[in-house]
Design an enzyme around this catalytic site. Structure first.
Site, PDB file in Angstrom:
ATOM      1  N   PRO A   2       0.457   1.861  34.222  1.00 26.25           N
ATOM      2  CA  PRO A   2       1.119   1.068  35.870  1.00 26.25           C
ATOM      3  C   PRO A   2      -0.763   2.029  36.976  1.00 26.25           C
ATOM      4  O   PRO A   2      -1.165   3.148  36.854  1.00 26.25           O
ATOM      5  CB  PRO A   2       2.168   1.692  36.527  1.00 26.25           C
ATOM      6  CG  PRO A   2       1.856   3.137  35.465  1.00 26.25           C
ATOM      7  CD  PRO A   2       1.605   2.411  33.590  1.00 26.25           C
ATOM      8  N   GLU A   3      -1.866   1.296  37.779  1.00 18.27           N
ATOM      9  CA  GLU A   3      -2.882   1.397  38.654  1.00 18.27           C
ATOM     10  C   GLU A   3      -2.263   0.744  39.053  1.00 18.27           C
ATOM     11  O   GLU A   3      -1.277   0.347  39.704  1.00 18.27           O
ATOM     12  CB  GLU A   3      -4.144   0.676  37.866  1.00 18.27           C
ATOM     13  CG  GLU A   3      -4.193   1.307  35.705  1.00 18.27           C
ATOM     14  CD  GLU A   3      -5.399   0.939  35.186  1.00 18.27           C
ATOM     15  OE1 GLU A   3      -6.342   0.581  35.930  1.00 18.27           O
ATOM     16  OE2 GLU A   3      -5.419   0.741  34.320  1.00 18.27           O
ATOM     17  N   LYS A  61      -2.700   4.606  43.356  1.00 16.86           N
ATOM     18  CA  LYS A  61      -1.637   5.007  42.178  1.00 16.86           C
ATOM     19  C   LYS A  61       0.438   6.019  42.694  1.00 16.86           C
ATOM     20  O   LYS A  61       1.273   5.758  42.179  1.00 16.86           O
ATOM     21  CB  LYS A  61      -1.715   5.648  40.855  1.00 16.86           C
ATOM     22  CG  LYS A  61      -3.541   5.008  40.348  1.00 16.86           C
ATOM     23  CD  LYS A  61      -3.761   5.402  38.924  1.00 16.86           C
ATOM     24  CE  LYS A  61      -4.999   5.132  38.646  1.00 16.86           C
ATOM     25  NZ  LYS A  61      -5.669   5.740  37.296  1.00 16.86           N
ATOM     26  N   ARG A 158       7.322   8.881  28.985  1.00 18.77           N
ATOM     27  CA  ARG A 158       6.469   9.680  28.338  1.00 18.77           C
ATOM     28  C   ARG A 158       6.767  11.665  29.337  1.00 18.77           C
ATOM     29  O   ARG A 158       6.022  12.060  29.283  1.00 18.77           O
ATOM     30  CB  ARG A 158       4.838   9.641  28.477  1.00 18.77           C
ATOM     31  CG  ARG A 158       4.706   8.820  26.871  1.00 18.77           C
ATOM     32  CD  ARG A 158       3.719   8.083  26.486  1.00 18.77           C
ATOM     33  NE  ARG A 158       3.685   6.866  26.166  1.00 18.77           N
ATOM     34  CZ  ARG A 158       2.880   5.684  26.877  1.00 18.77           C
ATOM     35  NH1 ARG A 158       1.523   6.534  26.431  1.00 18.77           N
ATOM     36  NH2 ARG A 158       2.680   4.895  26.546  1.00 18.77           N
ATOM     37  N   ARG A 207     -23.521  11.573  42.223  1.00 26.17           N
ATOM     38  CA  ARG A 207     -22.607  12.542  41.700  1.00 26.17           C
ATOM     39  C   ARG A 207     -23.627  12.386  40.455  1.00 26.17           C
ATOM     40  O   ARG A 207     -24.140  11.947  40.859  1.00 26.17           O
ATOM     41  CB  ARG A 207     -21.603  11.519  41.579  1.00 26.17           C
ATOM     42  CG  ARG A 207     -20.416  11.452  42.057  1.00 26.17           C
ATOM     43  CD  ARG A 207     -19.188  12.828  41.894  1.00 26.17           C
ATOM     44  NE  ARG A 207     -18.776  12.937  42.997  1.00 26.17           N
ATOM     45  CZ  ARG A 207     -17.273  12.445  42.222  1.00 26.17           C
ATOM     46  NH1 ARG A 207     -16.711  12.301  41.056  1.00 26.17           N
ATOM     47  NH2 ARG A 207     -16.691  12.464  43.641  1.00 26.17           N
ATOM     48  N   ARG A 317     -10.254   8.689  25.689  1.00 20.88           N
ATOM     49  CA  ARG A 317      -9.687   7.532  25.966  1.00 20.88           C
ATOM     50  C   ARG A 317     -10.297   6.324  25.161  1.00 20.88           C
ATOM     51  O   ARG A 317     -11.281   6.201  25.341  1.00 20.88           O
ATOM     52  CB  ARG A 317      -8.691   7.033  27.537  1.00 20.88           C
ATOM     53  CG  ARG A 317      -9.878   7.411  28.257  1.00 20.88           C
ATOM     54  CD  ARG A 317      -9.513   7.569  29.548  1.00 20.88           C
ATOM     55  NE  ARG A 317      -9.116   8.079  30.561  1.00 20.88           N
ATOM     56  CZ  ARG A 317      -8.614   9.054  31.098  1.00 20.88           C
ATOM     57  NH1 ARG A 317     -10.066   9.309  30.723  1.00 20.88           N
ATOM     58  NH2 ARG A 317      -7.675   9.898  31.529  1.00 20.88           N
TER      59      ARG A 317
END
Length: 330
Positions: A2-3, A61, A158, A207, A317
């Site tokens: 879910p985003e 989220k 999870r 950044r 990921r």
DNA sequence: AAGTAATCCTGATCGC
DNA sequence: TGCGATCAGGATTACT
């Protein structure tokens, strides 16, 4: 996973059922789903009982159901005929301390909210009182003024997701807006009307990291997860490990536009689901998985140039990209 | 201080 | 048929 679009679908689905509803009873089947709640499950249950919800809100989220503060509560006939308000509320002797003190002075009470995060596999399912769902970790039985008796099942395979009661604080940039304390460090999401494009671009340029790391950093911009990061990078033809400081301003602006476009499109299609891991409040799946150009498409031709999409391990990921369209430029 | 790695967590699926 | 290995990754914590 879910985003933003998936969480927004859940939020919108909860609005008609939850707004104005009162909590009749709470059952905690697995207290690990209360990891973010400060206090034991007994404290959570005791404080939830009798609460009335305002309209659900979201940032990135994170989803939360604000409690209607006592000062705002509609004047109701004393004694409460539905048996779920006020009277039954008991205080646990182990946790008698009200952090604010004066319970009698409702105006002094800080706002609170039920904060929900779906984690990797969380769902909030809106059911009737006779329906149980497998893997339900927390169950809220509620009463809505017109819809009547309902049930919210927080299902989470999870257990990366959580529920928690949290106090509300003013946001830094718009103090008239409130946000749960544990969400205060999360940046606004790109669909938030108060999102500051110039500030984002400035912070992004400062950044010293790769662009995908930055997109996934919820303190820089929120709501983006692995799927929509890969999709937006594909659309903007940017390699996931392109250093942020080397992205030209027009390129960064394009990327932000593509982020918004993919989030809006997914929202319009009800979110992305590959299996039963993500569903809306009615248990139905979204359709955006049919629109994916890069995520999960390894080995398939890039929809733009035909080159097979590649999947690489990155940040623990998968990263999916077209090796021809998306090259690190310097 | 900022950037990065480690950690949590379990049902579904796959291969033998 | 059974069973162990594998896989998914968001947010926080713990390091460097």
């Amino acid at each position: 996973m879910p985003e933003l679009p998936e969480v927004e679908v859940v939020r919108a689905g909860l609005v008609p059922a939850v707004t104005g509803a009162s909590v009749a009873s709470v059952t905690v089947f697995d207290e690990r789903s209360l990891r973010r709640h400060e206090g034991p499950s007994e404290d959570f249950i005791d404080r939830m009982r009798g609460v009335r919800f305002a309209a659900p809100e979201r940032r990135g989220k994170f989803l939360w159901l604000p409690f209607v503060s006592e000062i705002q509560e509609f004047p109701t006939h004393a004694g409460g005929s539905n048996g779920v308000s006020g009277g039954e509320r008991s205080k646990s002797p182990e946790f008698p301390k009200d952090p604010v003190g004066a319970r009698g002075d409702a105006a002094e009470l800080p706002g609170e909210a039920l904060v929900v995060h779906l984690g990797m596999s969380g769902q909030v399912l809106l059911r009737d009182r006779s329906t149980d769902d497998r893997l339900t970790r927390i169950r809220l039985d509620i009463v809505h003024p017109t819809a009547g008796a309902l049930r919210l099942n927080f299902v989470d395979q999870r257990i990366f997701g959580s529920m928690a009661i949290n106090t509300m604080l003013p946001t830094r940039d718009h103090p008239e807006q409130l946000i749960p304390a544990q969400v205060a460090h999360i940046a606004r999401d790109p669909l938030d009307e108060c999102f500051d494009d110039a500030l984002f671009l400035k912070r992004l340029g400062a950044r010293k990291t790769g662009i995908k790391r930055a997109l996934l950093d919820q303190t820089l911009v929120s709501g983006i997860g692995n799927i929509y990061a890969d999709e937006a990078l594909w659309a903007a033809r940017v390699h996931y490990d392109q250093p942020t400081s080397t992205l030209s301003r027009p390129r960064a602006q394009l990327l932000l536009a593509e982020v918004r476009a993919v989030l809006v499109k997914a929202l319009g299609e009800g979110g992305t689901s590959f299996d039963a891991q993500y569903v809306n409040v009615n248990g139905n799946s979204g359709y955006f998985s049919h629109s994916l150009n890069a995520y999960g498409q390894q080995g398939k031709p890039c929809p733009r140039c035909g080159t097979p999409i590649v999947r690489e391990q990155f940040m623990n990921r998968g990263s999916h990209f077209c090796p021809k369209c998306q090259k690190v430029s310097g």
